[in-house]
Design an enzyme around this catalytic site. Sequence first.
Site, PDB file in Angstrom:
ATOM      1  N   LEU A  71      -2.161   9.116  11.546  1.00  0.00           N
ATOM      2  CA  LEU A  71      -0.980   9.708  10.913  1.00  0.00           C
ATOM      3  C   LEU A  71      -0.438  10.868  11.742  1.00  0.00           C
ATOM      4  CD1 LEU A  71      -2.303   9.653   7.239  1.00  0.00           C
ATOM      5  CD2 LEU A  71      -0.646   8.070   8.268  1.00  0.00           C
ATOM      6  N   GLY A  72      -0.334  10.632  13.057  1.00  0.00           N
ATOM      7  CA  GLY A  72       0.335  11.603  13.916  1.00  0.00           C
ATOM      8  C   GLY A  72       1.830  11.506  13.735  1.00  0.00           C
ATOM      9  N   LYS A  73       2.587  11.972  14.721  1.00  0.00           N
ATOM     10  CA  LYS A  73       4.053  11.981  14.597  1.00  0.00           C
ATOM     11  C   LYS A  73       4.597  10.593  14.307  1.00  0.00           C
ATOM     12  CE  LYS A  73       4.627  13.947  18.639  1.00  0.00           C
ATOM     13  NZ  LYS A  73       3.324  14.482  19.058  1.00  0.00           N
ATOM     14  N   LYS A  95       6.347  -3.328  26.519  1.00  0.00           N
ATOM     15  CA  LYS A  95       6.504  -1.899  26.229  1.00  0.00           C
ATOM     16  C   LYS A  95       6.085  -1.057  27.443  1.00  0.00           C
ATOM     17  CE  LYS A  95       7.012   1.892  23.699  1.00  0.00           C
ATOM     18  NZ  LYS A  95       6.169   2.927  24.273  1.00  0.00           N
ATOM     19  N   GLU A 105      11.998   3.725  31.617  1.00  0.00           N
ATOM     20  CA  GLU A 105      12.328   5.038  31.033  1.00  0.00           C
ATOM     21  C   GLU A 105      12.047   6.161  32.036  1.00  0.00           C
ATOM     22  OE1 GLU A 105       9.622   7.416  28.059  1.00  0.00           O
ATOM     23  OE2 GLU A 105      10.685   5.850  26.967  1.00  0.00           O
TER      24      GLU A 105
END
Length: 299
Positions: A8-10, A171, A178
């Site tokens: 449950l990080g960002k 990804k 990116e």
Amino acid sequence: MQMGIVGLGKMGANMTKRLLQDKHQIVAYDPNQAAVQEVHQQGAEGVSSLENLVKALKPPRTVWLMIPAGAPVDDCVKALGGLLSNGDLVIDGGNSYYKDDIRHAAELGKLGIKYMDAGVSGGVWGLQIGFCLMVGGDEADFRRVEPLLKTLAPKEGYLYCGAVGSGHFVKMVHNGIEYGLMQAYAEGFEIIEKSPYKQDMAKLSHLWNQGSVVRSWLLELAENAFTQDHDLTGIEGFVEDSGEGRWTVHQAVDAGVAAPVITLSLYNRFLSRSKNTFSNRVLAALRHQFGGHAVVKAK
């Protein structure tokens, strides 16, 4: 649908909240119980252990991992292998290496447990606008969890990429691209910053997004960063890399593909750790804007 989320990080917390908004039933676990309590207040069932998470889910169970790649995922997959049952499904939504996915799928497959990988892009903005999802695994499993994917993603924002590992593979390449895009923006802004023609970088970023060939979401984030700190003097130009750029370069070498832009952008991140140029402050600011990644504050 019902699903368990581990981590449950960002990203994991925002994914949980987005699923809850669409009335999915979420059982959530994180070693940080404050994070569990936060999503519990949003409507998730918070639990204190992996064992309790598995007990709270109805078979066939689906467990989505949003934890750091490498040893943490290895340990969690091993633990879940001893807790889940035949027909249950584990989805790794973190930034794992695609060859690790193939290994994890084989390990869990011996126990009758299914496995999928999901490359997730969207950063800290995903709660509001959705997460772009690149998914690998058995197509039947993909169809089984498609209602969850539809909720997590914006319109046309998820794709079945093929066999196990394919989601994290594309990804990985996405993140390599990116790196190159960010490097080009950063270098361009530094050329302007070093010129006799002083510009308002926030206004310039905004302008280039009005029909320009180089318009993009990254430019929107650059505008945000420059608006908050015009010269980016509040941060150091120390730019981390989280692994995917390195893996993309390794893959290019293995495949005999020339990837000079991505390779040099990775090397520049290494160089950034020993000098504090304006371009590197732009890179650090952009990583913070889209992913909430930590920045090194200027002393």
